[in-house]
Design an enzyme around this catalytic site. Structure first.
Site, mmCIF file in Angstrom:
data_model
loop_
_atom_site.group_PDB
_atom_site.id
_atom_site.type_symbol
_atom_site.label_atom_id
_atom_site.label_comp_id
_atom_site.label_asym_id
_atom_site.label_seq_id
_atom_site.Cartn_x
_atom_site.Cartn_y
_atom_site.Cartn_z
ATOM 1 N N SER A 253 0.487 -1.363 -0.040
ATOM 2 C CA SER A 253 0.047 0.205 -0.179
ATOM 3 C C SER A 253 0.725 1.739 -0.028
ATOM 4 C CB SER A 253 -0.901 -0.024 1.302
ATOM 5 O OG SER A 253 -0.116 0.561 2.299
ATOM 6 N N LYS A 254 0.134 2.105 -0.413
ATOM 7 C CA LYS A 254 0.793 3.163 -0.653
ATOM 8 C C LYS A 254 1.783 3.726 0.380
ATOM 9 C CE LYS A 254 -2.644 6.896 -2.263
ATOM 10 N NZ LYS A 254 -2.545 7.828 -4.013
ATOM 11 N N ARG A 255 0.779 3.390 1.182
ATOM 12 C CA ARG A 255 1.058 4.182 3.229
ATOM 13 C C ARG A 255 2.808 3.615 3.624
ATOM 14 N NH1 ARG A 255 -4.007 5.232 6.792
ATOM 15 N NH2 ARG A 255 -1.648 5.113 7.889
ATOM 16 N N ASN A 257 4.415 2.019 1.193
ATOM 17 C CA ASN A 257 6.322 1.805 -0.147
ATOM 18 C C ASN A 257 5.274 2.808 -1.086
ATOM 19 O OD1 ASN A 257 8.378 0.079 -1.277
ATOM 20 N ND2 ASN A 257 7.145 -1.435 0.326
#
Ligand code: GLU
Ligand code: ZN
Length: 516
Positions: A253-255, A257
């Site tokens: 997840s962009k949180r 990575n």
């Protein structure tokens, strides 16, 4: 023997995701290995979240990686259109056919009724789902109510008993009880299809023989198989690939990575290296070699070498592999060309030099003044990540508010960023200058630098997001409790500011308050 046809079916609702490229790569290799075809279809049934910009970015990123497709919205083909928003009539006709055969029904329930049913089910500790209320309306009544213009959706019938068996190419048989499967809406009240109907109809009409997709779709498979059966079609072979993971094994997840392909491009990864790395996710070469080309992957691709343990997308490993590609596979001239393509080109330089012309004394001052335009992450001094008037947690909260703005501001340009971030200063009750200083440090590493909003635009959302996150990491990442609290505080501040502006506007219209 039928020709193998696979597809990637992205929904254009955000940045081009590395997970999309990973699934596309596996579909590409599988099709090519069998001398078959690979298609690209745009699943834009979610009209609110889908955008043409996102679609263009996805196509561009997949091409940048070196993937190609035989049919798609950009290259055409005999089974088009390849964008679901252009196929509405096809889905409606298929939904009608299901109603006709008694496999689907019109549901006239109001949102209030569905809500009450849901609450009652939750209170009785049952799995929430549609209760079948409208499934037994007579065909005449159903048709008459629809003809009278009564709002409705179309739902599929789902058996209430027994189990559905899914044959997964990687996992073998998977059993899901029908009781767990909801009577899915196929056509929404606006007459547009949901993902499930559109996906099944298109995979059939486009002759897809094998569906390789992420494991998050396993729970949808019973609905799909049921639909294939209702239509009397042969279902494609299903193969659910393991999801990419963060190093802590949670879903990528962009949180935690960076997930956007654009980020990796911007950081200076070679497309061959990123594609190679995605090929190493869940799959390995028969001789276990780690560096391989797309052609080599196609030549050796074999589903039996896919392993189900969640593949970890590891930045350090990717960087190591990228380094090998740079050192081993590029001639010095090619390396130079790649660097130029990446950022040392007239276009990018031409946008940077105007920002420093007013401040240089010698051309050689440029290097130190603009180095952060050619870096990935930067190392700001944590002692400089401060804001006059805020304590340490106040700064952490302010940066989080900025991070929400960075996500929401579209397009990501000077003209949109400037008002958004000035307003953030206002919401925080800070002087703009005091507030922007910490952003200079976050994005450029220095408290004074090239004009902030232009700089952010040039760096782009992906690099800004990464640098901001890095600064937040240095100060201590937000906890989930803070997430809720800070969101509520931001909303409250926004509300207060809106009220203040409204009052000011009213005061400006009626400047004289009569006094008694
Ligand atoms: N549109 C879906 C997605 O965004 C496609 C899922 C599938 O491959 O069936 O992943
Ligand atoms: Zn109903």
């Amino acid at each position: 023997m039928t020709v193998v046809r696979t597809r990637i079916a992205p929904s254009p609702t955000g940045d081009p995701h590395v997970g999309t490229a990973y699934v596309a790569l596996f579909n590409y290799c599988f099709a090519r290995q069998h001398g078959g075809q690979f298609l690209l279809r745009i699943e834009d049934t979610d009209q609110v979240r889908s955008t043409r910009e996102s679609e263009a970015a996805i196509l561009r990123s997949l091409k940048w990686l070196g993937l190609t497709w035989d049919e798609g919205p950009d290259v055409g083909g005999p089974h088009g259109p390849y964008r679901q928003s252009e196929r509405s009539a096809i889905y409606r006709a298929h939904a009608d056919a299901l109603i006709e055969k008694g496999h689907a029904f019109r549901c006239f329930c109001t949102p209030q009724r569905l809500d009450e049913v849901r609450k009652a089910q939750l209170a009785a500790q049952q799995t929430p789902g549609y209760d079948g209320h409208c499934a037994h309306l007579s065909a005449t009544e159903s048709a008459a109510r629809a003809a009278a213009g009564e709002t409705h959706v179309v739902r599929m019938k789902v058996p209430r008993e027994g189990v559905c068996q899914i044959q997964d190419l990687l996992r073998g048989p998977i059993e899901i009880e029908w009781a767990q499967v909801d009577m899915q809406v196929l056509l929404k009240s606006d007459g547009l299809p949901t993902y499930h109907l559109a996906n099944v109809v298109d995979d059939h009409l486009m002759g897809i023989t094998h569906v390789l997709r992420g494991e998050e779709w396993i729970s949808s498979a019973p609905k799909h198989l049921l639909l294939y059966g209702y239509f009397g079609w042969q279902a494609p072979q299903l193969c659910h690939l393991p999801l990419l993971r963060n190093p802590d094994k949670s879903k990528l997840s962009k949180r935690k990575n960076p997930t956007s392909i654009v980020y990796y491009e911007r950081m200076g990864f070679l497309p061959e290296a990123l594609l190679n790395y995605l090929g190493m996710m869940a799959w390995s070469m028969p001789d276990e070699r780690e560096k391989f080309t797309l052609e080599e992957m196609v030549a050796h691709f074999d589903l039996s070498r896919v392993s189900l343990g969640g593949p970890v997308f590891d930045q350090a490993k990717l960087s190591w592999l990228n380094g090998r590609w740079i050192r081993e596979s590029l001639t010095p001239q090619q390396f130079g060309e790649r660097v130029a393509q990446w950022a040392l080109n007239a276009d990018y330089l031409g946008r940077i030099t105007p920002l420093v012309q007013g401040r240089v004394e010698r051309l050689s001052d440029l290097g130190a003044m603009t180095s952060f335009f050619f870096q990935g992450l930067i190392e700001p001094n944590p002692a400089e990540l401060t804001v006059k008037g805020l304590d340490a947690d106040g700064v952490r909260r302010a940066l989080q508010w900025v991070s929400w703005r960075v996500e929401d501001t579209t397009p990501f340009t000077r003209d949109t960023l400037e008002p958004a971030l000035r307003e953030t200063a206002e919401l925080l009750g800070l002087k703009t200058k005091d507030f922007l200083r910490v952003l200079f440090v976050t994005f450029t590493g220095k408290p004074v630098s090239t004009p902030l909003f232009e700089t952010m635009e040039l760096l782009g959302r992906d690099l800004c997001r990464a640098r901001l996150r890095h600064a937040q990491t240095l100060l201590g990442l937000m906890t989930s409790k803070e997430d809720k609290k800070w969101k509520a505080e931001l909303e409250a501040a926004e509300k207060a500011l809106a009220e203040k502006k409204l009052a000011a506007a009213a005061a400006a219209v009626a400047p004289e308050t009569p006094t008694l």
